[in-house]
Motif scaffolding. Structure first.
Motif, PDB file in Angstrom:
ATOM      1  N   GLY A 180       0.839  -1.198   0.000  1.00 26.45           N
ATOM      2  CA  GLY A 180       0.000   0.000   0.000  1.00 26.45           C
ATOM      3  C   GLY A 180       0.870   1.243   0.000  1.00 26.45           C
ATOM      4  O   GLY A 180       2.108   1.172   0.111  1.00 26.45           O
ATOM      5  N   TYR A 181       0.201   2.384  -0.114  1.00 27.42           N
ATOM      6  CA  TYR A 181       0.912   3.659  -0.218  1.00 27.42           C
ATOM      7  C   TYR A 181       1.771   3.929   1.018  1.00 27.42           C
ATOM      8  O   TYR A 181       2.914   4.374   0.903  1.00 27.42           O
ATOM      9  CB  TYR A 181      -0.113   4.776  -0.422  1.00 27.42           C
ATOM     10  N   ALA A 182       1.222   3.655   2.199  1.00 20.56           N
ATOM     11  CA  ALA A 182       1.961   3.975   3.427  1.00 20.56           C
ATOM     12  C   ALA A 182       3.304   3.240   3.447  1.00 20.56           C
ATOM     13  O   ALA A 182       4.343   3.808   3.816  1.00 20.56           O
ATOM     14  CB  ALA A 182       1.127   3.602   4.653  1.00 20.56           C
ATOM     15  N   LEU A 203      -3.232  14.023   4.839  1.00 25.31           N
ATOM     16  CA  LEU A 203      -3.384  13.094   5.968  1.00 25.31           C
ATOM     17  C   LEU A 203      -2.239  13.279   6.968  1.00 25.31           C
ATOM     18  O   LEU A 203      -1.070  13.149   6.593  1.00 25.31           O
ATOM     19  CB  LEU A 203      -3.393  11.656   5.463  1.00 25.31           C
ATOM     20  N   HIS A 206       0.236  10.474   7.082  1.00 18.04           N
ATOM     21  CA  HIS A 206       1.326  10.451   6.105  1.00 18.04           C
ATOM     22  C   HIS A 206       2.417  11.456   6.474  1.00 18.04           C
ATOM     23  O   HIS A 206       3.613  11.191   6.299  1.00 18.04           O
ATOM     24  CB  HIS A 206       0.778  10.724   4.696  1.00 18.04           C
ATOM     25  N   THR A 243      -1.097  14.999  -4.334  1.00 16.58           N
ATOM     26  CA  THR A 243      -2.184  14.131  -4.793  1.00 16.58           C
ATOM     27  C   THR A 243      -2.794  14.817  -6.031  1.00 16.58           C
ATOM     28  O   THR A 243      -3.861  15.419  -5.952  1.00 16.58           O
ATOM     29  CB  THR A 243      -3.246  13.956  -3.683  1.00 16.58           C
ATOM     30  N   PHE A 248      -6.201  15.502  -1.757  1.00 16.02           N
ATOM     31  CA  PHE A 248      -6.814  14.954  -0.554  1.00 16.02           C
ATOM     32  C   PHE A 248      -6.525  15.859   0.631  1.00 16.02           C
ATOM     33  O   PHE A 248      -5.370  16.090   0.944  1.00 16.02           O
ATOM     34  CB  PHE A 248      -6.292  13.549  -0.248  1.00 16.02           C
ATOM     35  N   ASP A 276       0.916  10.651  -5.316  1.00 20.51           N
ATOM     36  CA  ASP A 276       0.004   9.718  -4.629  1.00 20.51           C
ATOM     37  C   ASP A 276      -1.292   9.656  -5.441  1.00 20.51           C
ATOM     38  O   ASP A 276      -2.101  10.572  -5.389  1.00 20.51           O
ATOM     39  CB  ASP A 276      -0.240  10.239  -3.199  1.00 20.51           C
ATOM     40  N   TYR A 278      -4.127   7.848  -5.210  1.00 16.78           N
ATOM     41  CA  TYR A 278      -4.881   6.913  -4.373  1.00 16.78           C
ATOM     42  C   TYR A 278      -6.267   6.587  -4.898  1.00 16.78           C
ATOM     43  O   TYR A 278      -6.823   5.536  -4.588  1.00 16.78           O
ATOM     44  CB  TYR A 278      -4.994   7.471  -2.939  1.00 16.78           C
ATOM     45  N   SER A 305      -2.527   2.069  -5.307  1.00 16.86           N
ATOM     46  CA  SER A 305      -2.942   1.211  -4.191  1.00 16.86           C
ATOM     47  C   SER A 305      -4.314   0.617  -4.505  1.00 16.86           C
ATOM     48  O   SER A 305      -5.103   1.206  -5.235  1.00 16.86           O
ATOM     49  CB  SER A 305      -3.032   2.083  -2.932  1.00 16.86           C
ATOM     50  N   SER A 307      -6.375   0.214  -2.066  1.00 18.26           N
ATOM     51  CA  SER A 307      -7.140   0.526  -0.860  1.00 18.26           C
ATOM     52  C   SER A 307      -8.484   1.175  -1.143  1.00 18.26           C
ATOM     53  O   SER A 307      -9.426   0.999  -0.380  1.00 18.26           O
ATOM     54  CB  SER A 307      -6.319   1.406   0.082  1.00 18.26           C
ATOM     55  N   LYS A 308      -8.588   1.972  -2.205  1.00 18.30           N
ATOM     56  CA  LYS A 308      -9.881   2.560  -2.560  1.00 18.30           C
ATOM     57  C   LYS A 308     -10.588   1.713  -3.619  1.00 18.30           C
ATOM     58  O   LYS A 308     -11.809   1.645  -3.659  1.00 18.30           O
ATOM     59  CB  LYS A 308      -9.700   3.981  -3.114  1.00 18.30           C
ATOM     60  N   ARG A 315      -3.993  -4.625   1.675  1.00 17.96           N
ATOM     61  CA  ARG A 315      -2.608  -4.143   1.807  1.00 17.96           C
ATOM     62  C   ARG A 315      -1.799  -4.514   0.574  1.00 17.96           C
ATOM     63  O   ARG A 315      -0.900  -5.341   0.602  1.00 17.96           O
ATOM     64  CB  ARG A 315      -1.931  -4.687   3.084  1.00 17.96           C
TER      65      ARG A 315
HETATM   66  C1  LIG Z   1      -4.578  10.421   0.517  1.00 14.35           C
HETATM   67  C2  LIG Z   1      -4.446   8.940   0.510  1.00 14.35           C
HETATM   68  N1  LIG Z   1      -3.363   8.389  -0.011  1.00 14.35           N
HETATM   69  C3  LIG Z   1      -3.186   7.046  -0.055  1.00 14.35           C
HETATM   70  C4  LIG Z   1      -4.148   6.211   0.438  1.00 14.35           C
HETATM   71  C5  LIG Z   1      -3.905   4.724   0.366  1.00 14.35           C
HETATM   72  O1  LIG Z   1      -3.145   4.320   1.437  1.00 14.35           O
HETATM   73  P1  LIG Z   1      -2.767   2.781   1.646  1.00 14.35           P
HETATM   74  O2  LIG Z   1      -2.483   2.227   0.288  1.00 14.35           O
HETATM   75  O3  LIG Z   1      -1.581   2.804   2.543  1.00 14.35           O
HETATM   76  O4  LIG Z   1      -3.961   2.113   2.265  1.00 14.35           O
HETATM   77  C6  LIG Z   1      -5.295   6.738   1.018  1.00 14.35           C
HETATM   78  C7  LIG Z   1      -6.356   5.877   1.582  1.00 14.35           C
HETATM   79  O5  LIG Z   1      -6.843   4.956   0.988  1.00 14.35           O
HETATM   80  C8  LIG Z   1      -5.461   8.132   1.042  1.00 14.35           C
HETATM   81  O6  LIG Z   1      -6.554   8.692   1.573  1.00 14.35           O
END
Ligand SMILES: Cc1ncc(COP(=O)(O)O)c(C=O)c1O
Length: 466
Positions: A180-182, A203, A206, A243, A248, A276, A278, A305, A307-308, A315
């Motif tokens: 994932g991005y983190a 965020l 981050h 972003t 975001f 990013d 996302y 990612s 994640s969305k 992950r």
């Molecule tokens: C701004 C932003 N970046 C990245 C992500 C993705 O993070 P990760 O891939 O670590 O879940 C998110 C959440 O989904 C987000 O809100």
């Protein structure tokens, strides 16, 4: 009376003892089993008939006992999915009395936090079909020690997918799979030095990753066209985190002039853009805004990612790196894959190459677009004095509030069981931007049947017209 076995071999070990009829004794036994923790929250109870048979009582008696315990809050029941021990019906320490309807944490009835897609829409069957195909086709070496760059099948699938959907220009050798991005950001932190410019709204989680790695973050003012990258030279930073497709949380797309300007800055200074992306797949009013990476793959690190698009619990993500950074990032990851399971990587590769990912995204784009339209229509009807922005893309929008009303609105929302975020926690503490009062509404999270009620509850929490 005790029951040897209920449905599927599960045995509730209920003893129907004491005074009263069978219904009263069954209710007492179930309450006791839940209170003691023997029946954990979420446990599925046997169907009426199975439990009635086990206990030697009438089916209607079991049905009546379940119904009363649902009323009391010990159990939950949903058409088609059976009866379960309620999530909030957790046991108390011995000696304390309690009402299961009085939880200690704030009650969340409507989840409008901007953190998750609709988890109930995860494409279980298609994912399983991909997993089955991927496991059948995988070479034996896939199940040995993993290459830290990630499986070649997934990296090759991503090259084509990202070129087609986001305009990303790369090869499989420039992609590193991450959880994932983190995780990707943490890896980049081991390569970067000094200070990094970030969007003034973003965020804090981050920002903390960057700060914990010893990097200084310098905020860039954000407006409806993204970050003011024209201020970059004054920051002295060697890298910038943006972003660009959907800022975001404010919600604008980076203006084309700014997209060009950030690349010019990176070329002129040897700087780096961390992009990013996302939620870039979810754009509603026009074609997706392509990745800035396509303007200069040597000066941009692109992050994607699932994640969305699928689930934040998978992950699974990817970084597309300039050639000169690949070795450093792979070294930061370590000599073997420690973060991302090979089964998930191979499954996602199949999911992408067979078109299942496109189908899921098309389906969810339509779902989220409908919700976005419902949000704007509901606000127009019930709170016409409130403006909403950042709605062209993604799974969240921003509602502007009159100055000084954000905290009171959040408190009112909490009282109504609505979980959502204000803008304040997203603001960089060093930003010189005037603070903006607002709410970040995540309309992706509630399941389909719950979205209308959630939006109505939200409107009740909003301040009255001036
Ligand atoms: C701004 C932003 N970046 C990245 C992500 C993705 O993070 P990760 O891939 O670590 O879940 C998110 C959440 O989904 C987000 O809100």
């Amino acid at each position: 009376m005790s029951g040897p076995s209920a449905e599927g071999g599960s045995d509730l070990h209920l003893e129907l003892t004491g005074d009263g009829g069978a219904r009263v004794r069954l209710m007492r036994a179930l309450r006791e089993a839940i209170r003691s923790g023997r029946l954990a929250p979420g446990t599925r109870l046997p169907p009426y008939r199975a439990l009635a048979l086990d206990l030697g009582i009438a089916r209607n008696t079991v049905a009546a006992a379940y119904a009363e315990l649902v009323e009391e809050g010990w159990l939950t029941s949903r058409q088609g999915s059976g009866t379960h021990v309620a999530q909030r019906a957790t046991p108390l320490e011995p000696g304390r009395r309690r009402s299961p309807e009085r939880p200690s944490r704030p009650r969340v009835v409507h989840d409008l936090m901007p953190s998750s897609p609709d988890a109930s829409a995860f494409p279980r069957s298609a994912w399983l079909a991909s997993a089955r195909r991927a496991m059948t086709a995988a070479p034996s070496d896939a199940f040995g020690v993993g290459d830290p760059r990630g499986r070649p099948e997934l990296r090759r699938a991503l090259v084509d997918y990202l070129a087609r959907t986001r305009g990303v220009r790369t090869t499989a050798e420039h992609i590193v799979i991450c959880s994932g991005y983190a995780h990707g950001l943490r890896l980049m932190c081991q390569v970067l030095r000094g200070s990094i410019a970030v969007e003034a709204y973003g965020l804090d989680f981050h920002r903390s990753i960057l700060a914990e790695a010893g990097l200084t973050t310098v905020p860039l003012t954000v407006d409806a066209h993204g970050a003011r990258v024209e201020d970059l030279p004054a920051t002295g930073a060697k890298a910038v985190l943006l972003t660009p497709a959907h800022q975001f949380p404010i919600g604008g797309a980076l203006h084309p002039r700014r997209r060009a300007a950030v690349v010019d800055w990176a070329r002129a200074t040897g700087g780096l853009l961390l992009e990013d992306d996302y939620d870039g797949e979810f754009r509603y009013d026009r074609e997706p805004v392509g990745a800035v990476q396509s303007l200069d793959p040597d000066r941009v690190v692109y992050f994607g990612s699932t994640s969305k698009s699928l689930s934040p619990a998978l992950r699974l993500g990817w970084m597309v790196l300039p050639g000169h950074l690949v070795d450093d990032v792979v070294a930061a990851k370590g000599p073997r894959e420690l973060s991302v399971s090979v089964t998930d990587q191979l499954t996602l590769a199949d999911f992408i190459t067979t078109g299942a990912y496109d189908r899921q995204l098309r389906r969810m784009r339509a779902v989220y677009r409908r919700r976005r339209d419902l949000l704007t229509a509901t606000l127009a009807q019930r709170a016409p004095h409130i403006t909403v922005s950042g709605i062209a893309a993604g799974l969240h929008a921003v509602i502007d509030l009159p100055p000084g009303t954000e905290q009171a609105t959040l408190r009112a929302a909490r009282r109504l069981g609505v979980a959502l975020d204000g803008l304040a926690p997203y603001r960089h503490p060093d930003s010189t931007m005037p603070p903006r009062d607002g709410l970040v509404i995540g309309y992706g999270t509630p399941p389909e049947h719950a979205i209308t009620a959630a939006l109505h509850a939200l409107c009740l929490a909003l301040p009255d017209p001036p």
